[in-house]
Motif scaffolding. Structure first.
Motif, mmCIF file in Angstrom:
data_model
loop_
_atom_site.group_PDB
_atom_site.id
_atom_site.type_symbol
_atom_site.label_atom_id
_atom_site.label_comp_id
_atom_site.label_asym_id
_atom_site.label_seq_id
_atom_site.Cartn_x
_atom_site.Cartn_y
_atom_site.Cartn_z
ATOM 1 N N GLY A 93 0.950 -1.196 -0.156
ATOM 2 C CA GLY A 93 -0.079 0.033 0.057
ATOM 3 C C GLY A 93 0.774 1.280 0.012
ATOM 4 N N ALA B 254 3.611 1.266 2.724
ATOM 5 C CA ALA B 254 4.863 0.488 2.461
ATOM 6 C C ALA B 254 5.591 1.249 1.103
ATOM 7 C CB ALA B 254 4.355 -0.708 1.581
ATOM 8 N N PHE C 64 -5.188 3.846 11.859
ATOM 9 C CA PHE C 64 -6.140 2.930 12.080
ATOM 10 C C PHE C 64 -7.038 3.394 13.457
ATOM 11 C CE2 PHE C 64 -5.259 -1.571 9.853
ATOM 12 C CZ PHE C 64 -5.117 -0.991 8.650
ATOM 13 N N THR D 145 -5.539 9.516 1.633
ATOM 14 C CA THR D 145 -4.906 8.639 0.396
ATOM 15 C C THR D 145 -6.087 8.188 -0.413
ATOM 16 O OG1 THR D 145 -5.313 6.876 2.364
ATOM 17 C CG2 THR D 145 -3.115 7.815 1.953
HETATM 18 C C1 LIG Z 1 -9.501 -0.572 10.330
HETATM 19 C C2 LIG Z 1 -9.108 0.781 9.641
HETATM 20 C C3 LIG Z 1 -9.268 1.848 10.410
HETATM 21 C C4 LIG Z 1 -8.888 3.116 9.721
HETATM 22 N N1 LIG Z 1 -8.885 4.211 10.432
HETATM 23 C C5 LIG Z 1 -8.622 5.469 10.062
HETATM 24 C C6 LIG Z 1 -8.788 6.686 10.870
HETATM 25 O O1 LIG Z 1 -9.035 6.655 11.984
HETATM 26 N N2 LIG Z 1 -8.328 7.980 10.031
HETATM 27 C C7 LIG Z 1 -8.181 7.927 8.820
HETATM 28 O O2 LIG Z 1 -7.920 9.101 8.349
HETATM 29 N N3 LIG Z 1 -8.059 6.757 8.091
HETATM 30 C C8 LIG Z 1 -8.358 5.653 8.794
HETATM 31 N N4 LIG Z 1 -8.274 4.526 7.996
HETATM 32 C C9 LIG Z 1 -7.807 4.604 6.320
HETATM 33 C C10 LIG Z 1 -6.398 4.133 6.349
HETATM 34 O O3 LIG Z 1 -5.606 5.047 7.425
HETATM 35 C C11 LIG Z 1 -5.779 4.416 4.969
HETATM 36 O O4 LIG Z 1 -6.570 3.842 3.907
HETATM 37 C C12 LIG Z 1 -4.288 4.372 4.601
HETATM 38 O O5 LIG Z 1 -4.184 5.039 3.484
HETATM 39 C C13 LIG Z 1 -4.014 3.001 4.673
HETATM 40 O O6 LIG Z 1 -2.550 2.788 4.291
HETATM 41 P P1 LIG Z 1 -2.032 1.768 3.211
HETATM 42 O O7 LIG Z 1 -2.403 2.412 2.002
HETATM 43 O O8 LIG Z 1 -0.803 1.564 3.649
HETATM 44 O O9 LIG Z 1 -2.742 0.449 3.319
HETATM 45 C C14 LIG Z 1 -8.514 3.171 8.447
HETATM 46 C C15 LIG Z 1 -8.682 1.996 7.543
HETATM 47 C C16 LIG Z 1 -8.691 0.772 8.192
HETATM 48 C C17 LIG Z 1 -8.471 -0.439 7.446
#
Ligand SMILES: Cc1cc2nc3c(=O)[nH]c(=O)nc-3n(C[C@H](O)[C@H](O)[C@H](O)COP(=O)(O)O)c2cc1C
Length: 196
Positions: free
Chosen positions: A19, A22, A91, A170
């Motif tokens: 993602g 990473a 998260f 994102t």
């Molecule tokens: C379980 C879960 C909880 C999340 N909680 C938040 C949050 O509190 N605030 C936020 O801005 N995004 C939240 N997100 C979104 C992620 O931070 C976002 O999709 C991020 O880009 C994920 O990183 P990645 O691209 O490396 O997977 C959450 C996503 C998941 C799956």
């Protein structure tokens, strides 16, 4: 002059191994590698790391009593690298469960530094710490709770916290240009982690 002997550890806290988090972590590690550092990445989702159960056995000797899981992979590196980049998406306002379990298991270092008052790097430069994070939200404050957690982690392990690389919103369909800027910043921070 590149520091050819520097060792940099990337601790990947996202369960999504390809993602945005990473990509940013890889850019940090690439920057460090270009400076001549030996670079390694550990993916927490691949390791079995039990949560801390507050057994208090680390209170006396500042050593974790749980030797049954793979936290030893982290312990064995913390005092043997020159820098750590800890990466996690946000998260529920914090770091991921994988990252938090690893951080909580560093309570033994907190005891070492703040209860036993032993400094790990007396008279020498401390290793450096960097935080890398992504969030879905566009609000800057979304990173604040995780920032506090990660600063507390680096303080406990007695590292010098040198900064963060953050990428918000994102899920923005127009993410690409902001991400390109963040990747450049990540690479520069990788260089900064290593240059003394
Ligand atoms: C379980 C879960 C909880 C999340 N909680 C938040 C949050 O509190 N605030 C936020 O801005 N995004 C939240 N997100 C979104 C992620 O931070 C976002 O999709 C991020 O880009 C994920 O990183 P990645 O691209 O490396 O997977 C959450 C996503 C998941 C799956």
């Amino acid at each position: 002059m590149p520091d050819v002997s520097a060792r940099v550890l990337g601790i990947m806290g996202s369960p999504r191994l390809k993602g945005n988090t990473a990509e940013l972590l890889e850019a940090v590690l690439a920057g460090a590698r270009d400076e001549g550092a030996a670079v390694e990445r550990l993916d927490l989702v691949r390791l079995k790391i039990d949560p801390c159960i507050e057994c208090r056995k680390c209170d006396d000797l500042a050593e974790c009593a749980n030797e049954t899981d793979e936290m030893s992979e982290i312990y064995s590196r913390i005092r043997n690298v020159d820098a750590i980049a800890l990466a996690s998406p946000i998260f529920f306002m914090g770091v991921t469960a994988q990252a938090k379990a690893m951080i909580d298991r560093c309570q033994s270092y907190w005891v070492e530094r703040f209860v036993l008052k032993r400094r790990a790097y007396e008279g020498i430069e401390r290793p450096r710490g960097l935080f890398v994070a992504c969030a879905g939200s566009s609000k800057e404050i979304v990173f604040d709770p995780a920032r506090h957690i990660v600063r507390a982690f680096f303080a406990a392990i007695d590292y010098e916290f040198i900064g963060e690389v953050l990428l918000g919103h994102t899920d923005d369909p127009e993410l690409a240009p902001r991400k390109a800027v963040a990747l450049e910043e990540a690479r520069s921070m990788g260089v900064k982690l290593v240059r003394r």
